[in-house]
Design an enzyme around this catalytic site. Structure first.
Site, PDB file in Angstrom:
ATOM      1  N   ASP A   1       0.833  -1.200   0.000  1.00 35.71           N
ATOM      2  CA  ASP A   1       0.000   0.000   0.000  1.00 35.71           C
ATOM      3  C   ASP A   1       0.868   1.249   0.000  1.00 35.71           C
ATOM      4  O   ASP A   1       2.022   1.216   0.467  1.00 35.71           O
ATOM      5  CB  ASP A   1      -0.891   0.021   1.241  1.00 35.71           C
ATOM      6  CG  ASP A   1      -1.905  -1.111   1.254  1.00 35.71           C
ATOM      7  OD1 ASP A   1      -2.335  -1.517   0.160  1.00 35.71           O
ATOM      8  OD2 ASP A   1      -2.257  -1.582   2.351  1.00 35.71           O
TER       9      ASP A   1
ATOM     10  N   TYR B   1       6.033  -8.781   8.609  1.00 35.33           N
ATOM     11  CA  TYR B   1       5.693  -7.361   8.675  1.00 35.33           C
ATOM     12  C   TYR B   1       5.916  -6.839  10.088  1.00 35.33           C
ATOM     13  O   TYR B   1       5.694  -7.546  11.079  1.00 35.33           O
ATOM     14  CB  TYR B   1       4.217  -7.132   8.324  1.00 35.33           C
ATOM     15  CG  TYR B   1       3.849  -7.459   6.901  1.00 35.33           C
ATOM     16  CD1 TYR B   1       3.909  -6.492   5.903  1.00 35.33           C
ATOM     17  CD2 TYR B   1       3.403  -8.732   6.566  1.00 35.33           C
ATOM     18  CE1 TYR B   1       3.557  -6.793   4.598  1.00 35.33           C
ATOM     19  CE2 TYR B   1       3.039  -9.037   5.257  1.00 35.33           C
ATOM     20  CZ  TYR B   1       3.120  -8.064   4.282  1.00 35.33           C
ATOM     21  OH  TYR B   1       2.765  -8.368   2.995  1.00 35.33           O
TER      22      TYR B   1
END
Length: 304
Positions: free
Chosen positions: A45, A73
């Protein structure tokens, strides 16, 4: 007349900065490396930073073997506020009252995280790149259309809180590390954790640090014409395992011939479709077992 420089061919690890789309990064790489043939393995994103893997030239064909690898992540989840995109780029649509947040204990948070660890059925965020009727879900959502996405089975093998602190607006902020299968939405984890705790939640920061065995520590922050590409052979061998072949075998594979009786050499390979590597360290292609033989499943360019 001097020979033309060889077209770039390999994989580039990029540490994507914030506020750029993955397509923006590809466009920068195309300009810097002077080639149109560039793709990426796994979108990030605009808000997110971290590892983006680019395939350049013939090596773009290897991206299909990279996109499904597990990922790591680092993220920050804000509990107490929900948004329409499940992240900080969206519009706030729910805010918990102070009493609900005050009643939120560490034990409840830990139980909520435990419920989202392991194999879970996850509904992706509405603002995602998933296609619905041939159109991206985020395009439909931004056009005001209702988007219903089906749940998908994903695996969250690690969901650890590394820090917890009060937010400036009475919310609770969690720094987390997540190891997960491809296709897992960290925004959806933030949304579902907040929903399970009854206070709402969204993602305020996201950084991808690992894809398979590739680490963001080895990535470049700036793409230049001198950017060093990882060779297709090195990438393919790392992801799929190596299948060494002779010069004659390399020639036969490139010509579509089978390696008769060679299937036994695949026993113990990292994957059922390893990378055939010639004596000069070049990638011949991806091979597979056919009965007692080995054949090429995907040939690569001769200079790979």
């Amino acid at each position: 007349m001097p020979a033309s420089p060889a077209a770039p061919n390999g994989v580039l690890l990029v540490d994507k900065p914030p506020h750029l789309t993955s397509h923006d990064v590809v466009a920068r790489a195309r300009r810097a490396l002077n080639t149109r043939k560039i793709g990426h393995a796994g979108t990030l994103d605009p808000m997110a930073t971290g590892l983006l893997i680019l395939g350049v030239g013939p090596a773009t064909r290897l991206l299909t073997f990279i996109v499904g690898l597990g990922k790591t992540y680092e993220a920050t989840i804000r509990l107490g506020v929900s948004t329409d995109s499940d992240d900080a780029d969206g519009v706030e649509n729910q805010r918990a009252d102070a009493r609900a947040l005050a009643a939120l204990t560490d034990a409840r948070i830990a139980a909520g995280i435990a419920a989202l660890t392991g194999e879970i059925d996850q509904v992706p965020s509405t603002v995602s790149a998933i296609k619905v009727g041939g159109k991206r879900a985020y395009d439909l959502a931004r056009a005001g259309q209702e988007v219903e996405l089906a749940a998908r089975r994903v695996t969250v093998s690690r969901f650890d809180v590394t820090a917890q602190r009060p937010g400036s607006d009475g919310t609770i902020e969690l720094d987390v590390v997540v190891d997960c299968s491809s296709g897992t939405y960290i925004r959806a984890l933030a949304r579902d954790l907040g929903a399970d705790l009854g206070v709402g939640g969204h993602l305020t920061a996201l950084r991808r640090t690992r894809i398979g065995s590739f680490d963001v520590a080895d990535a470049v922050a700036e793409i230049t014409p001198a950017a060093s590409l990882v060779s297709p052979a090195e990438i393919a061998a790392s992801v799929l395992g190596a299948f060494p072949v002779t010069v004659e075998e390399a020639r036969d594979l490139r010509h579509g011939k089978r390696l008769a009786g060679a299937a036994g050499r695949l026993d113990g390979a990292l994957t059922p479709t390893p990378a055939a590597i010639d004596p000069d360290g070049r990638l011949v292609g991806i091979v597979e077992r056919r009965g007692a033989d080995v054949k090429s499943a995907m040939n690569m360019a001769g200079d790979a």
